[in-house]
Design an enzyme around this catalytic site. Structure first.
Site, PDB file in Angstrom:
ATOM      1  N   TYR A   1       0.823  -1.219   0.000  1.00  0.00           N
ATOM      2  CA  TYR A   1       0.000   0.000   0.000  1.00  0.00           C
ATOM      3  C   TYR A   1       0.853   1.264   0.000  1.00  0.00           C
ATOM      4  O   TYR A   1       0.483   2.280  -0.597  1.00  0.00           O
ATOM      5  CB  TYR A   1      -1.027  -0.010   1.142  1.00  0.00           C
ATOM      6  CG  TYR A   1      -2.255  -0.790   0.717  1.00  0.00           C
ATOM      7  CD1 TYR A   1      -3.249  -0.193  -0.056  1.00  0.00           C
ATOM      8  CD2 TYR A   1      -2.369  -2.133   1.011  1.00  0.00           C
ATOM      9  CE1 TYR A   1      -4.334  -0.916  -0.504  1.00  0.00           C
ATOM     10  CE2 TYR A   1      -3.464  -2.870   0.567  1.00  0.00           C
ATOM     11  CZ  TYR A   1      -4.442  -2.252  -0.184  1.00  0.00           C
ATOM     12  OH  TYR A   1      -5.518  -2.974  -0.642  1.00  0.00           O
TER      13      TYR A   1
ATOM     14  N   ARG B   1       1.818   1.694  -3.565  1.00  0.00           N
ATOM     15  CA  ARG B   1       0.666   2.176  -4.358  1.00  0.00           C
ATOM     16  C   ARG B   1       0.374   3.642  -4.062  1.00  0.00           C
ATOM     17  O   ARG B   1       0.140   4.438  -4.966  1.00  0.00           O
ATOM     18  CB  ARG B   1      -0.586   1.349  -4.035  1.00  0.00           C
ATOM     19  CG  ARG B   1      -0.601   0.018  -4.724  1.00  0.00           C
ATOM     20  CD  ARG B   1      -1.992  -0.584  -4.687  1.00  0.00           C
ATOM     21  NE  ARG B   1      -2.908   0.071  -5.618  1.00  0.00           N
ATOM     22  CZ  ARG B   1      -4.229  -0.010  -5.544  1.00  0.00           C
ATOM     23  NH1 ARG B   1      -4.789  -0.674  -4.568  1.00  0.00           N
ATOM     24  NH2 ARG B   1      -4.981   0.592  -6.426  1.00  0.00           N
TER      25      ARG B   1
ATOM     26  N   GLN C   1     -15.363   2.891  -7.991  1.00  0.00           N
ATOM     27  CA  GLN C   1     -14.736   1.800  -7.229  1.00  0.00           C
ATOM     28  C   GLN C   1     -13.270   2.153  -6.957  1.00  0.00           C
ATOM     29  O   GLN C   1     -12.573   1.426  -6.279  1.00  0.00           O
ATOM     30  CB  GLN C   1     -14.779   0.492  -8.020  1.00  0.00           C
ATOM     31  CG  GLN C   1     -16.167  -0.051  -8.245  1.00  0.00           C
ATOM     32  CD  GLN C   1     -16.156  -1.200  -9.257  1.00  0.00           C
ATOM     33  OE1 GLN C   1     -15.805  -2.330  -8.925  1.00  0.00           O
ATOM     34  NE2 GLN C   1     -16.530  -0.904 -10.482  1.00  0.00           N
TER      35      GLN C   1
ATOM     36  N   ASP D   1      -8.187   6.040  -5.700  1.00  0.00           N
ATOM     37  CA  ASP D   1      -7.032   6.910  -5.973  1.00  0.00           C
ATOM     38  C   ASP D   1      -7.289   8.406  -5.809  1.00  0.00           C
ATOM     39  O   ASP D   1      -6.369   9.213  -5.916  1.00  0.00           O
ATOM     40  CB  ASP D   1      -6.486   6.636  -7.385  1.00  0.00           C
ATOM     41  CG  ASP D   1      -7.552   6.774  -8.485  1.00  0.00           C
ATOM     42  OD1 ASP D   1      -8.445   7.621  -8.361  1.00  0.00           O
ATOM     43  OD2 ASP D   1      -7.457   6.023  -9.479  1.00  0.00           O
TER      44      ASP D   1
ATOM     45  N   HIS E   1     -15.347   1.704  -2.676  1.00  0.00           N
ATOM     46  CA  HIS E   1     -14.277   0.887  -2.091  1.00  0.00           C
ATOM     47  C   HIS E   1     -13.345   1.706  -1.196  1.00  0.00           C
ATOM     48  O   HIS E   1     -12.171   1.360  -1.038  1.00  0.00           O
ATOM     49  CB  HIS E   1     -13.487   0.171  -3.199  1.00  0.00           C
ATOM     50  CG  HIS E   1     -14.310  -0.881  -3.897  1.00  0.00           C
ATOM     51  ND1 HIS E   1     -13.931  -1.484  -5.076  1.00  0.00           N
ATOM     52  CD2 HIS E   1     -15.509  -1.447  -3.561  1.00  0.00           C
ATOM     53  CE1 HIS E   1     -14.861  -2.372  -5.439  1.00  0.00           C
ATOM     54  NE2 HIS E   1     -15.820  -2.360  -4.542  1.00  0.00           N
TER      55      HIS E   1
ATOM     56  N   CYS F   1      -7.876   2.379  12.506  1.00  0.00           N
ATOM     57  CA  CYS F   1      -7.426   1.250  13.321  1.00  0.00           C
ATOM     58  C   CYS F   1      -8.393   0.084  13.100  1.00  0.00           C
ATOM     59  O   CYS F   1      -9.613   0.258  13.205  1.00  0.00           O
ATOM     60  CB  CYS F   1      -7.395   1.648  14.793  1.00  0.00           C
ATOM     61  SG  CYS F   1      -7.091   0.225  15.858  1.00  0.00           S
TER      62      CYS F   1
ATOM     63  N   CYS G   1     -10.100  -0.445  16.927  1.00  0.00           N
ATOM     64  CA  CYS G   1     -11.026   0.521  17.543  1.00  0.00           C
ATOM     65  C   CYS G   1     -11.657   1.474  16.526  1.00  0.00           C
ATOM     66  O   CYS G   1     -12.466   2.318  16.900  1.00  0.00           O
ATOM     67  CB  CYS G   1     -10.324   1.314  18.652  1.00  0.00           C
ATOM     68  SG  CYS G   1      -9.128   2.521  18.041  1.00  0.00           S
TER      69      CYS G   1
ATOM     70  N   CYS H   1      -5.261   2.063  21.211  1.00  0.00           N
ATOM     71  CA  CYS H   1      -5.649   0.713  21.660  1.00  0.00           C
ATOM     72  C   CYS H   1      -4.616  -0.357  21.330  1.00  0.00           C
ATOM     73  O   CYS H   1      -4.788  -1.520  21.707  1.00  0.00           O
ATOM     74  CB  CYS H   1      -7.002   0.332  21.061  1.00  0.00           C
ATOM     75  SG  CYS H   1      -6.899  -0.138  19.319  1.00  0.00           S
TER      76      CYS H   1
ATOM     77  N   SER I   1     -14.575  -3.851 -15.241  1.00  0.00           N
ATOM     78  CA  SER I   1     -14.845  -5.183 -15.798  1.00  0.00           C
ATOM     79  C   SER I   1     -16.205  -5.691 -15.340  1.00  0.00           C
ATOM     80  O   SER I   1     -16.715  -6.669 -15.875  1.00  0.00           O
ATOM     81  CB  SER I   1     -13.746  -6.159 -15.359  1.00  0.00           C
ATOM     82  OG  SER I   1     -13.733  -6.244 -13.941  1.00  0.00           O
TER      83      SER I   1
HETATM   84  P1  OAD Z   1     -10.676  -4.246 -13.557  1.00  0.00           P
HETATM   85  O1  OAD Z   1      -9.210  -4.310 -13.666  1.00  0.00           O
HETATM   86  O2  OAD Z   1     -11.381  -5.487 -13.156  1.00  0.00           O
HETATM   87  O3  OAD Z   1     -11.274  -3.780 -14.964  1.00  0.00           O
HETATM   88  C1  OAD Z   1     -10.753  -2.657 -15.620  1.00  0.00           C
HETATM   89  C2  OAD Z   1     -11.572  -2.413 -16.883  1.00  0.00           C
HETATM   90  O4  OAD Z   1     -11.099  -1.213 -17.458  1.00  0.00           O
HETATM   91  C3  OAD Z   1     -11.462  -3.500 -17.951  1.00  0.00           C
HETATM   92  O5  OAD Z   1     -12.757  -3.879 -18.385  1.00  0.00           O
HETATM   93  C4  OAD Z   1     -10.681  -2.828 -19.089  1.00  0.00           C
HETATM   94  O6  OAD Z   1     -11.102  -3.261 -20.375  1.00  0.00           O
HETATM   95  C5  OAD Z   1     -11.045  -1.378 -18.875  1.00  0.00           C
HETATM   96  N1  OAD Z   1     -10.050  -0.409 -19.356  1.00  0.00           N
HETATM   97  C6  OAD Z   1      -8.705  -0.537 -19.449  1.00  0.00           C
HETATM   98  N2  OAD Z   1      -8.154   0.616 -19.867  1.00  0.00           N
HETATM   99  C7  OAD Z   1      -9.175   1.490 -20.051  1.00  0.00           C
HETATM  100  C8  OAD Z   1      -9.265   2.847 -20.456  1.00  0.00           C
HETATM  101  N3  OAD Z   1      -8.166   3.570 -20.762  1.00  0.00           N
HETATM  102  N4  OAD Z   1     -10.490   3.414 -20.529  1.00  0.00           N
HETATM  103  C9  OAD Z   1     -11.611   2.723 -20.205  1.00  0.00           C
HETATM  104  N5  OAD Z   1     -11.581   1.438 -19.812  1.00  0.00           N
HETATM  105  C10 OAD Z   1     -10.393   0.833 -19.745  1.00  0.00           C
HETATM  106  O7  OAD Z   1     -11.010  -3.022 -12.585  1.00  0.00           O
HETATM  107  P2  OAD Z   1     -12.354  -2.744 -11.774  1.00  0.00           P
HETATM  108  O8  OAD Z   1     -13.547  -3.208 -12.527  1.00  0.00           O
HETATM  109  O9  OAD Z   1     -12.301  -1.342 -11.322  1.00  0.00           O
HETATM  110  O10 OAD Z   1     -11.418  -3.821  -5.574  1.00  0.00           O
HETATM  111  O11 OAD Z   1     -12.122  -3.682 -10.528  1.00  0.00           O
HETATM  112  C11 OAD Z   1     -13.068  -3.681  -9.502  1.00  0.00           C
HETATM  113  C12 OAD Z   1     -12.411  -3.926  -8.186  1.00  0.00           C
HETATM  114  O12 OAD Z   1     -11.563  -5.075  -8.250  1.00  0.00           O
HETATM  115  C13 OAD Z   1     -11.441  -2.836  -7.726  1.00  0.00           C
HETATM  116  O13 OAD Z   1     -12.088  -1.727  -7.132  1.00  0.00           O
HETATM  117  C14 OAD Z   1     -10.595  -3.558  -6.726  1.00  0.00           C
HETATM  118  C15 OAD Z   1     -10.332  -4.816  -7.521  1.00  0.00           C
HETATM  119  O14 OAD Z   1     -10.005  -5.940  -6.789  1.00  0.00           O
HETATM  120  C16 OAD Z   1     -10.884  -3.999  -4.377  1.00  0.00           C
HETATM  121  O15 OAD Z   1      -9.693  -3.858  -4.169  1.00  0.00           O
HETATM  122  C17 OAD Z   1     -11.905  -4.351  -3.341  1.00  0.00           C
END
Ligand code: OAD
Length: 250
Positions: A66, A69, A100, A103, A118, A126, A129, A150, A189
């Site tokens: 983290y 990141r 979601q 950043d 998210h 923490c 607590c 804590c 996705s």
């Molecule tokens: P994903 O990595 O699952 O999907 C990213 C999507 O963005 C894909 O469908 C790509 O085709 C699309 N993509 C890539 N480049 C792009 C661009 N320049 N413009 C538009 N689309 C583009 O990411 P998320 O769906 O956000 O959660 O993932 C959901 C969650 O899974 C995240 O919030 C995170 C992860 O695990 C947690 O950490 C709880």
């Protein structure tokens, strides 16, 4: 990519537009997505880095990831897709932004209300607590942050797999999905629940579903329109053509 005229007409009549974003919207800012071929989860194990079990088993490992990141994210800037979404706040009678992403690039671009499903990577709390702590404090410090109140482990305020979403953000997202006329699913996705349920809820409540993604997803078959391009290109173009349409059809 052409913006269908019918979509511009529907937008011109919409009272409430929702945009729900995923990692793809930040890809053009240089932040890796999760499930693309070179995405984060192609090399790293989410069960080690994004679950409470992984954190309790090895908090040092999770913190080192983290910190990396947070370091990368703090050096990035919004791209034209984020800016177009920020501008949309003032363009439609009502506009709701749900993300979601953790950043904070929507905030940096000027969006004033962002429902973060998210959580976010700049805040911490923490685990024991629940007291809140500021993120930057832990960026340079390589030690495991311990709660002075804590003695529990301090952790990033992101939602990990298996955890409940922030109640206010999800409720607002769900309400907006039921209420909107047009729902944009952008750069996600659609693999992660319950965020992925929102476009389906919107459709069930008769909204027009628009997907903005250069690739097909499990949502694509439900979409009424697909803008098959990156969000950094498609969203500014959509906004420009929409403004032109409004001018010409006054
Ligand atoms: P994903 O990595 O699952 O999907 C990213 C999507 O963005 C894909 O469908 C790509 O085709 C699309 N993509 C890539 N480049 C792009 C661009 N320049 N413009 C538009 N689309 C583009 O990411 P998320 O769906 O956000 O959660 O993932 C959901 C969650 O899974 C995240 O919030 C995170 C992860 O695990 C947690 O950490 C709880």
């Amino acid at each position: 990519m052409k913006i269908p005229e019918k979509l511009l007409e529907l937008l011109s009549k919409a009272q409430h537009v929702v945009a729900s974003t995923g990692a793809g919207v930040s890809a053009e800012s240089g932040i890796k997505t999760f499930r693309d071929p070179d995405g984060l989860w192609s090399k790293l194990k989410p069960q080690e880095l994004a679950t409470i079990e992984g954190f309790m088993a090895n908090p040092e490992l999770v913190w080192s990831w983290y910190r990396q990141r947070l370091d990368i994210i703090s050096k990035t800037v919004p791209n034209p897709g984020h800016y177009a979404l920020a501008e949309m706040e003032g363009v439609f009678p009502k506009f709701t932004l749900i993300t979601q992403n953790v950043d904070r690039l929507h905030h940096k671009a000027g969006s004033t209300i962002v429902h973060e499903l998210h959580g976010n990577i700049v805040e911490n709390h923490c685990q024991q607590c629940k007291r809140n702590y500021e993120g930057d404090v832990f960026l340079s410090d390589k030690k495991l942050p311990i709660c002075p109140e804590c003695g529990g482990y301090i952790r990033p305020s992101v939602v990990w797999f298996g955890e409940t979403l922030p109640h206010g953000a999800f409720t607002a997202g769900e309400y907006a999905s039921r209420d909107c006329d047009i729902f944009f699913s952008i750069g996600t996705s659609g693999e992660v629940q319950p965020a992925a349920s929102l476009p389906i809820i919107a459709k069930q409540f008769a909204a027009v579903l628009v997907e903005v993604n250069p690739n097909k997803t499990i949502l694509s078959n439900y979409a009424d329109y697909r803008l098959e391009d990156t969000s950094g290109k498609a969203l500014p173009k959509l906004l420009e053509e929409y403004k032109k349409y409004i001018k010409e059809n006054k």
